[in-house]
Scaffold this motif. Structure first.
Motif, mmCIF file in Angstrom:
data_model
loop_
_atom_site.group_PDB
_atom_site.id
_atom_site.type_symbol
_atom_site.label_atom_id
_atom_site.label_comp_id
_atom_site.label_asym_id
_atom_site.label_seq_id
_atom_site.Cartn_x
_atom_site.Cartn_y
_atom_site.Cartn_z
ATOM 1 N N TRP A 450 0.862 -1.185 0.000
ATOM 2 C CA TRP A 450 0.000 0.000 0.000
ATOM 3 C C TRP A 450 0.902 1.240 0.000
ATOM 4 O O TRP A 450 2.102 1.168 0.255
ATOM 5 N N PRO A 451 0.333 2.426 -0.279
ATOM 6 C CA PRO A 451 1.153 3.638 -0.376
ATOM 7 C C PRO A 451 1.861 3.958 0.930
ATOM 8 O O PRO A 451 1.301 3.811 2.021
ATOM 9 N N PHE A 452 3.116 4.369 0.811
ATOM 10 C CA PHE A 452 3.951 4.841 1.917
ATOM 11 C C PHE A 452 4.175 3.768 2.980
ATOM 12 O O PHE A 452 4.354 4.074 4.152
ATOM 13 N N ALA A 453 4.138 2.495 2.562
ATOM 14 C CA ALA A 453 4.403 1.399 3.500
ATOM 15 C C ALA A 453 5.860 0.986 3.477
ATOM 16 O O ALA A 453 6.389 0.527 4.487
ATOM 17 N N LYS A 454 6.527 1.140 2.341
ATOM 18 C CA LYS A 454 7.913 0.689 2.219
ATOM 19 C C LYS A 454 8.728 1.814 1.590
ATOM 20 O O LYS A 454 8.402 2.287 0.498
ATOM 21 N N TRP A 455 9.773 2.243 2.274
ATOM 22 C CA TRP A 455 10.626 3.341 1.810
ATOM 23 C C TRP A 455 12.059 2.840 1.635
ATOM 24 O O TRP A 455 12.520 1.969 2.371
ATOM 25 N N GLY A 456 12.725 3.394 0.640
ATOM 26 C CA GLY A 456 14.155 3.180 0.467
ATOM 27 C C GLY A 456 14.904 4.467 0.752
ATOM 28 O O GLY A 456 14.487 5.546 0.307
ATOM 29 N N VAL A 457 15.994 4.383 1.501
ATOM 30 C CA VAL A 457 16.756 5.571 1.914
ATOM 31 C C VAL A 457 18.208 5.390 1.493
ATOM 32 O O VAL A 457 18.768 4.293 1.611
ATOM 33 N N ASP A 458 18.819 6.489 1.004
ATOM 34 C CA ASP A 458 20.222 6.434 0.597
ATOM 35 C C ASP A 458 20.810 7.835 0.636
ATOM 36 O O ASP A 458 20.082 8.842 0.729
ATOM 37 N N ILE A 474 20.430 13.496 1.346
ATOM 38 C CA ILE A 474 19.794 12.231 1.718
ATOM 39 C C ILE A 474 18.466 12.153 0.968
ATOM 40 O O ILE A 474 17.729 13.131 0.875
ATOM 41 N N VAL A 475 18.172 10.974 0.407
ATOM 42 C CA VAL A 475 16.999 10.783 -0.450
ATOM 43 C C VAL A 475 16.208 9.592 0.078
ATOM 44 O O VAL A 475 16.782 8.565 0.457
ATOM 45 N N ALA A 476 14.892 9.730 0.082
ATOM 46 C CA ALA A 476 13.985 8.634 0.448
ATOM 47 C C ALA A 476 12.918 8.511 -0.634
ATOM 48 O O ALA A 476 12.409 9.515 -1.135
ATOM 49 N N VAL A 477 12.571 7.259 -1.012
ATOM 50 C CA VAL A 477 11.607 7.000 -2.082
ATOM 51 C C VAL A 477 10.592 5.970 -1.595
ATOM 52 O O VAL A 477 10.970 4.947 -1.007
ATOM 53 N N ASP A 478 9.309 6.239 -1.848
ATOM 54 C CA ASP A 478 8.251 5.278 -1.540
ATOM 55 C C ASP A 478 8.142 4.286 -2.691
ATOM 56 O O ASP A 478 8.027 4.674 -3.855
ATOM 57 N N TYR A 479 8.140 3.007 -2.381
ATOM 58 C CA TYR A 479 8.121 1.964 -3.414
ATOM 59 C C TYR A 479 6.792 1.903 -4.159
ATOM 60 O O TYR A 479 6.744 1.422 -5.279
ATOM 61 N N TYR A 480 5.699 2.369 -3.554
ATOM 62 C CA TYR A 480 4.369 2.247 -4.180
ATOM 63 C C TYR A 480 4.086 3.431 -5.109
ATOM 64 O O TYR A 480 3.815 3.247 -6.292
ATOM 65 N N GLU A 641 -8.848 3.025 -8.024
ATOM 66 C CA GLU A 641 -8.781 2.385 -9.340
ATOM 67 C C GLU A 641 -7.511 2.805 -10.084
ATOM 68 O O GLU A 641 -6.866 1.979 -10.727
ATOM 69 N N LYS A 642 -7.136 4.082 -9.967
ATOM 70 C CA LYS A 642 -5.908 4.552 -10.610
ATOM 71 C C LYS A 642 -4.687 3.847 -10.027
ATOM 72 O O LYS A 642 -3.787 3.425 -10.755
ATOM 73 N N ARG A 643 -4.669 3.693 -8.712
ATOM 74 C CA ARG A 643 -3.535 3.024 -8.081
ATOM 75 C C ARG A 643 -3.476 1.548 -8.479
ATOM 76 O O ARG A 643 -2.387 1.004 -8.691
ATOM 77 N N LEU A 644 -4.646 0.915 -8.591
ATOM 78 C CA LEU A 644 -4.667 -0.487 -9.005
ATOM 79 C C LEU A 644 -4.147 -0.634 -10.435
ATOM 80 O O LEU A 644 -3.357 -1.539 -10.730
ATOM 81 N N ASP A 645 -4.570 0.258 -11.322
ATOM 82 C CA ASP A 645 -4.078 0.210 -12.703
ATOM 83 C C ASP A 645 -2.576 0.425 -12.758
ATOM 84 O O ASP A 645 -1.870 -0.225 -13.540
ATOM 85 N N SER A 646 -2.074 1.345 -11.925
ATOM 86 C CA SER A 646 -0.631 1.599 -11.924
ATOM 87 C C SER A 646 0.146 0.384 -11.440
ATOM 88 O O SER A 646 1.231 0.084 -11.955
ATOM 89 N N GLN A 647 -0.414 -0.352 -10.467
ATOM 90 C CA GLN A 647 0.274 -1.551 -9.990
ATOM 91 C C GLN A 647 0.253 -2.658 -11.030
ATOM 92 O O GLN A 647 1.191 -3.447 -11.137
ATOM 93 N N LEU A 648 -0.815 -2.725 -11.835
ATOM 94 C CA LEU A 648 -0.846 -3.695 -12.936
ATOM 95 C C LEU A 648 0.212 -3.355 -13.970
ATOM 96 O O LEU A 648 0.910 -4.236 -14.485
#
Length: 735
Positions: A450-458, A474-480, A641-648
């Motif tokens: 789901w949105p903002f559940a998993k972040w990558g930091v570097d 320092i940069v952080a990115v949400d995987y979703y 629906e937009k988020r579901l389409d983006s995940q597909l």
């Protein structure tokens, strides 16, 4: 009310309502100070021409003038006359079923540089076209939110379809469409052609697909072909595009309408079965199925006599069997039962066929699950046969070859014993041979639930010194959502990195499920662990010297550095001032993986860009608080629906990437107990050795396999190495 550019049509089902509808229309015109030309207006019309069609309470009819012009046309003798004929047909193609198939002789006459010839086939097609237009169909108009059906048909030259609606148990056509197959499309498989017909329908009749639920009436497994994971790239792309519509796949029923008779067969180019004068002999029916569970595999057998009597049996498979092997065992068991009953004529049905009798196969599926379950013995109702070994066993055959030297022998001797050949040139080639750079393990894709559940930091840096002593970012990115946060830093201390995670992740987007980073001391320290433990955040680390484990944030780092480099030119010290602008540009740019911008994925709507102020758009030029609130609520309703389409789209993109990447993989696997060397890191590199220091260190022992390609190491005295290591940073140690 229907509006087509500058043409308006006000329709009413009852005459008593028509005056009120006209009053509403004139009210809208007065509000926006619009005027009508009286000479072009007609009121109270029961039948009239609109956009070259005849519109009435019965439906939409073809223009009689165009039909009469085509019927009065003599057979063409010149290419231009053939082109005129095809142009007249194109104006009426909405009313002609399978128009491309009817016009194939005309297209063939125009093909090539030679002079066109009017063949007997052309004359026959011309006469049939006139007969068809002698009784043109009346097209119906769908009601709001009405469920529509679509019939698909594939021929040798074209794909055709008709959109229908049902009224009083009669199917009425809405739109006929036909498309000739291109040369590349002629090589498609039959199921791909059927999917192509549906794809063309969704694009041609997009308005209907967006406004209504569409029932695809087909007797072929079209839904399974589009949705199975191992489908081809072409079908996968179409499946993603079709997922935006509300489409149902249902079996065909009897076509209820004479005008739809051309769509009786989905594959009209298949040869019709030859008529036979033989009397049909009554057959027994055999249904077989297989099932697998954690307790093993099983098979179900259902035998039905011509009188309808059922004989059931189940088979428990005690040996390890694949799905195909279990299916074969089920079939052999059913044939064995039929042979015991001395049955001479038998029809076999199973899930391996494209079309099965679903009702009976449900029974065999239940029998197969019974045979594979743990408590099947306690039932004592269905006889269960147990198979200890395969019915047909194939002996393994070994090919004995003569052991001898080959081109690999000197290389193996060098790797195992450091022994080189006597020939100096050959020894030099072996010692300085090119190291293969092919990947050693299949690509692993990472998805966020789901949105903002998993972040990558570097971290990025050190960069050019900016005002204020800023040297790092320092940069952080949400995987979703692919949303990125960034901040310029003077130093990369533990406190600064932990404060960034609190200010820019937790305080803005809530507590995440997990944060992924590298093994640097800025992220792998007691302070960061306490911070994550206090909030219940799982802290994941990428493998040492393997940044691909946190590839999402590495990709964003690359984008930010590349954009900064383009904007700064020679003034590299101003990167800290440009960082917010570059970050804003990244958030407003559509991502290839999702097809959406990170801003719209996060907030549900697109941000207003500066260009919309210079060149006003509708939402900036005409601003109304009520309309704006209603539009925003509508966008938020469609956000899921937009988020579901983006995940597909993301899943499809990852599958294509993995398929390309995995073609180059040359797997290297280790098992617990293997001795390996690991690559020297900056922290374990001996001091004062520089570039002359060792590249590998060890040996170490494989203690545990976390997942294919990731291993936990321990020293020879049993001390566990802190972080897991990727296979690309390991090599086998030869004793």
């Amino acid at each position: 009310m229907e509006v087509y550019v500058d043409d308006m049509l006000v329709k009413s089902t009852r005459a008593s309502h028509h005056v009120n509808h006209l009053g509403e229309m004139f009210g809208v015109l007065r509000t926006y100070h619009m005027k009508l030309n009286p000479q072009k207006c007609a009121f109270g019309v029961g039948l009239g021409k609109f956009l070259s069609f005849m519109v009435s309470n019965r439906g939409i009819e073809a223009n009689p003038e165009k039909i009469k012009a085509l019927q009065n046309m003599r057979f063409p003798t010149k290419p231009k006359e053939v082109q005129r004929l095809t142009g007249c047909v194109a104006a009426l193609n909405r009313f002609i079923s399978k128009v491309t198939d009817k016009c194939v002789p005309f297209f063939d006459a125009l093909k090539g540089s030679k002079r066109s010839e009017w063949t007997p086939q052309c004359e026959e097609a011309f006469q049939k076209l006139k007969e068809h237009l002698g009784k043109p169909p009346i097209l119906s108009k769908p009601n709001v939110d009405e469920e529509l059906g679509i019939y698909l048909s594939v021929s040798q030259h074209a794909v055709s379809f008709v959109l229908v609606r049902e009224e009083e148990r009669v199917q009425l056509p809405i739109y006929y469409v036909s498309k000739r197959l291109l040369d590349t499309e002629l090589r498609y498989k039959e199921m791909e052609r059927l999917a192509l017909a549906l794809m063309v329908a969704s694009r041609k009749l997009r308005y209907y697909f967006q406004s209504h639920t569409i029932r695809v009436l087909t007797n072929h497994p079209l839904r399974q072909a589009l949705q199975k994971p191992e489908t081809s790239g072409r079908l996968l792309k179409w499946s993603v595009e079709l997922s935006q519509f509300d489409i149902k796949y249902v079996p065909r029923v009897a076509i209820k309408g004479q005008v739809l008779a051309a769509f009786l067969a989905e594959f009209s180019h298949r040869p019709a079965p030859a008529a036979s004068g033989e009397v049909e002999v009554t057959k027994w029916k055999l249904y077989v199925d297989r099932a697998s569970s954690e307790n093993g595999s099983g098979a179900g057998v259902l035998l039905i006599s011509p009188e309808g009597h059922k004989i059931t049996s189940a088979v428990r498979i005690k040996f390890k069997a694949s799905n195909n092997e279990a299916e074969y065992e089920a079939l052999i068991s059913g044939l064995r039962l039929a042979s015991h009953l001395r049955i001479e004529r038998l029809s076999v049905f199973s899930d391996s066929q494209l079309v099965v009798a679903q009702a009976e196969n449900a029974n065999t599926d239940a029998l197969a699950k019974l045979a594979s379950s743990r408590d099947s013995d306690t039932l004592g109702v269905i006889p269960i046969e147990e198979l200890e070994r395969p019915t047909i066993e194939e002996q393994a055959k070994a090919l004995i070859i003569q052991a001898g030297g080959n081109w690999m022998t000197p290389r193996i001797q060098y790797l195992m014993d450091a022994q080189l050949p006597d020939n100096k040139d050959e020894a030099r080639r072996i010692r300085y041979a090119t190291i293969p750079r092919a990947p050693l393990e299949n690509l692993t894709s990472i998805l966020s639930p789901w949105p903002f559940a998993k972040w990558g930091v570097d971290l990025i840096g050190p960069l050019h010194l900016a005002p204020g002593g800023l040297k790092f970012a320092i940069v952080a990115v949400d995987y979703y959502t692919k949303w990125a946060e960034a901040k310029a830093l003077t130093t990369t201390t533990e406190a600064a990195c932990t404060k960034f995670m609190w200010d820019h992740i937790v305080c803005k987007f809530g507590v995440p499920h997990s944060i992924v980073s590298n093994n640097g001391k800025q992220f792998d320290n007691a302070s960061t662990r306490r911070f994550c433990d206090s909030l219940g955040i799982r802290k994941d680390f990428s493998a040492p010297i393997h940044p691909q484990s946190n590839g999402q944030v590495e990709a964003v780092n690359k984008i930010l550095k590349y954009t900064l480099k383009k904007r700064l030119d020679n003034l590299k010290g101003k990167w800290a001032e440009e960082l917010p602008k570059v970050l804003w540009a990244y958030r407003m740019t559509s991502r290839t993986t999702t097809g959406e911008t990170p801003f719209s994925m996060a907030y549900g709507i697109e941000a207003v860009l500066p260009v919309e102020i210079e060149m006003p758009t509708l939402r900036t030029f005409i601003h109304n608080d009520d309309d704006n609130a209603e539009g925003m609520n509508g966008e938020l309703d469609l956000l899921e629906e937009k988020r579901l389409d983006s995940q597909l789209r993301l899943a499809a993109y990852q599958q294509r990437t993995a398929r390309y990447y995995n073609k180059k993989v040359r797997q290297r696997r280790f098992v617990p107990g293997d001795l390996v060397l690991k690559r020297v890191t900056q922290s374990t590199k001996p001091k004062n050795t520089g570039s002359l220091g060792p590249t590998w260190e060890g040996p170490y022992r494989i203690k545990e396999v976390l997942r294919p390609g990731t291993y936990v190491l321990e020293s020879l005295d049993g001390k566990r190495i802190q972080h897991p290591w990727n296979v690309e940073q390991l090599r086998l140690y030869y004793q």
